[in-house]
Design an enzyme around this catalytic site. Sequence first.
Site, PDB file in Angstrom:
ATOM      1  N   ASP A 235       0.991   2.436   3.871  1.00 37.27           N
ATOM      2  CA  ASP A 235       0.123   3.501   3.341  1.00 37.27           C
ATOM      3  C   ASP A 235       0.937   4.794   3.191  1.00 37.27           C
ATOM      4  OD1 ASP A 235      -1.958   4.907   2.260  1.00 37.27           O
ATOM      5  OD2 ASP A 235      -3.240   4.835   4.028  1.00 37.27           O
TER       6      ASP A 235
ATOM      7  N   HIS B 232       1.553   5.119  -2.110  1.00 34.63           N
ATOM      8  CA  HIS B 232       1.164   6.131  -3.102  1.00 34.63           C
ATOM      9  C   HIS B 232       2.450   6.757  -3.631  1.00 34.63           C
ATOM     10  CE1 HIS B 232      -3.160   6.237  -1.732  1.00 34.63           C
ATOM     11  NE2 HIS B 232      -2.596   5.789  -0.632  1.00 34.63           N
TER      12      HIS B 232
ATOM     13  N   HIS C   6      -5.777  -0.795   5.593  1.00 40.46           N
ATOM     14  CA  HIS C   6      -5.665  -0.031   6.854  1.00 40.46           C
ATOM     15  C   HIS C   6      -6.880  -0.106   7.780  1.00 40.46           C
ATOM     16  CE1 HIS C   6      -7.916   2.740   4.376  1.00 40.46           C
ATOM     17  NE2 HIS C   6      -6.850   3.190   3.725  1.00 40.46           N
TER      18      HIS C   6
ATOM     19  N   ASN D 279      -4.819   6.692  -7.028  1.00 40.99           N
ATOM     20  CA  ASN D 279      -5.403   8.047  -6.941  1.00 40.99           C
ATOM     21  C   ASN D 279      -4.395   9.105  -7.382  1.00 40.99           C
ATOM     22  OD1 ASN D 279      -3.916   7.463  -4.574  1.00 40.99           O
ATOM     23  ND2 ASN D 279      -5.045   8.958  -3.389  1.00 40.99           N
TER      24      ASN D 279
ATOM     25  N   HIS E 111       2.831  14.183   1.018  1.00 42.40           N
ATOM     26  CA  HIS E 111       2.287  15.471   0.565  1.00 42.40           C
ATOM     27  C   HIS E 111       3.351  16.539   0.754  1.00 42.40           C
ATOM     28  CE1 HIS E 111      -1.782  13.979   0.083  1.00 42.40           C
ATOM     29  NE2 HIS E 111      -1.671  13.356   1.245  1.00 42.40           N
TER      30      HIS E 111
ATOM     31  N   HIS F  28       0.838  -1.214   0.000  1.00 43.58           N
ATOM     32  CA  HIS F  28       0.000   0.000   0.000  1.00 43.58           C
ATOM     33  C   HIS F  28       0.870   1.261   0.000  1.00 43.58           C
ATOM     34  CE1 HIS F  28      -3.961   1.917   1.559  1.00 43.58           C
ATOM     35  NE2 HIS F  28      -3.235   2.803   0.892  1.00 43.58           N
TER      36      HIS F  28
ATOM     37  N   ARG G 279       2.738   8.525  -6.342  1.00 42.46           N
ATOM     38  CA  ARG G 279       2.438   9.833  -6.985  1.00 42.46           C
ATOM     39  C   ARG G 279       3.076   9.960  -8.380  1.00 42.46           C
ATOM     40  NH1 ARG G 279      -1.283  10.429  -2.850  1.00 42.46           N
ATOM     41  NH2 ARG G 279      -0.401  11.196  -0.923  1.00 42.46           N
TER      42      ARG G 279
ATOM     43  N   HIS H  80     -10.650   0.775   0.506  1.00 48.13           N
ATOM     44  CA  HIS H  80     -10.588   1.772   1.587  1.00 48.13           C
ATOM     45  C   HIS H  80     -12.012   1.883   2.120  1.00 48.13           C
ATOM     46  CE1 HIS H  80      -9.283   5.834   3.344  1.00 48.13           C
ATOM     47  NE2 HIS H  80     -10.557   5.713   3.644  1.00 48.13           N
TER      48      HIS H  80
HETATM   49  O1  DOR Z   1      -4.242   9.173   4.522  1.00 48.22           O
HETATM   50  C1  DOR Z   1      -4.571   8.938   3.372  1.00 48.22           C
HETATM   51  N1  DOR Z   1      -3.868   9.424   2.319  1.00 48.22           N
HETATM   52  N2  DOR Z   1      -5.663   8.211   3.141  1.00 48.22           N
HETATM   53  C2  DOR Z   1      -6.147   8.044   1.914  1.00 48.22           C
HETATM   54  O2  DOR Z   1      -7.114   7.365   1.786  1.00 48.22           O
HETATM   55  C3  DOR Z   1      -5.546   8.727   0.746  1.00 48.22           C
HETATM   56  C4  DOR Z   1      -4.125   8.952   1.005  1.00 48.22           C
HETATM   57  C5  DOR Z   1      -3.495   9.868  -0.028  1.00 48.22           C
HETATM   58  O3  DOR Z   1      -3.518   9.552  -1.203  1.00 48.22           O
HETATM   59  O4  DOR Z   1      -2.949  10.908   0.361  1.00 48.22           O
HETATM   60 ZN    ZN Z   2      -3.634   4.809   0.840  1.00 49.63          ZN
HETATM   61 ZN    ZN Z   3      -6.976   4.459   2.084  1.00 47.32          ZN
END
Ligand code: DOR
Ligand code: ZN
Ligand code: ZN
Length: 446
Positions: free
Chosen positions: A310, A63, A237, A95, A314, A61, A65, A181
Amino acid sequence: MIVDLALNNTKAYIKNRIVDCSLAINEGKILKISKEVNMPKSEKKIDLKNQLVLPGLIDAHVHLRDEGKAYKEDFYTGTAAAAAGGITTVLDMPNNEPVTMSAETLQTRMKTADRRILVNVGFYSEFPKNTKEIEKILEKGAVAFKLFMAEQVGGLDIDNDNALLEAFKVVSQLKVLVAVHAEDRKSLRKTEDSFKHANCNEIEAFLKAHSESVEVKAVKHLLEIVKQTNARVHFCHVSTENGLKAVLDGKKPGMQITCEATPHHLFLSVDDLRKVGTLALTMPPVRGKNHASALMNGIRRGWIDILASDHAPHAPEEKKARTVWDVKVGIPGLETTLPLLLTQVKRGRLSLGDVVKLMAEKPAEIFNLTDRGCLKRGNKADLTIVDLKKQCKIDASKFHSKAKYSPFDRWSVEGEPIKTFVNGQLVMDEGEIVAKAGIGEIIRRQ
Ligand code: DOR
Ligand code: ZN
Ligand code: ZN
């Protein structure tokens, strides 16, 4: 025969035991595990000085980006963070900008990742609007689908049960897994909107909106759909005691249900969130300590199948905002997960076997990564070398990730990855990235 590499003087984790041995590596794979005297000749030798060799860890899990969100993280920095954290394979969430939800967007993403990655990367896809596209996305090699129930991200209308049912019938037939999710959008929005209306914009309001019952409701709702389709579902999660209970109710014989927990839900509580502030804000949020201990109990009982970071990076300015609703949720986790888990091993709360099972063996099994997840002849030479005695303080300013913040910043940890091998190549050595990008492979569903 002269092989590429011999790793000598290792203590390797093989089938629940720690074995004194050497490993011969050729063309990215483990060719032989034996005593040093039995090793074939090799181009190169590395003396691991009795350090512990684990199967390369898999983080299901992440991201990563890149593309339109490259200012938060890109394929290079995200996979450098993985290698630095002892993770050799990551599964990338969809995403993105654009959202990964078609054969084309997936292909572009794979192309962008190619030659920029330092660890292996498999890709999730969101559901497309048209269920006929599902098969095309799989043909391109998506490892699994993702369903985000907290808000509309993909093409599938999450408020339409008939559409969900139809999509789940298709994935069930194609035998592909859906990672979910589980937070119920409607209940979440209702509370959130009323708080916004009343000008309640603080962390406490966010916690109330993202309540335990919002998680439970989504899990139960989805299990109803699973019962009608027998799809393979993996709950991401899980964060609450009753959320976990609801997942367990779904784990009946014949049902193919698995679930995951994250280090932040295990090791942080609302007290930490209140102290650290919105920087520690995630979705689902961290909870009261009773939930964290329920999750730990779930791990001990084998109810929780895997651990995943996860990793959701950012930009620093996105982690602060005028209202809690505008804060971007998510924390980087690739570089803290393994040290935090090894610290638990040191404290006797987890065994080394738990860590290997939860972050290598099980993720490989669940996501069908057939030649990874354990040390054996013929498997890819993905290796995580750890020093169980190394003590240090987590320093987010030194992260390889672009996101140089963490709610675990300054935490003391004991046990660290010291070398990471990906497909037989040394990628991280004592915290430094020592390989060129492109060593990681793109993993396509077989
Ligand atoms: O904390 C999170 N960040 N939960 C999510 O479901 C999306 C993820 C994100 O892409 O930043
Ligand atoms: Zn996630
Ligand atoms: Zn999530």
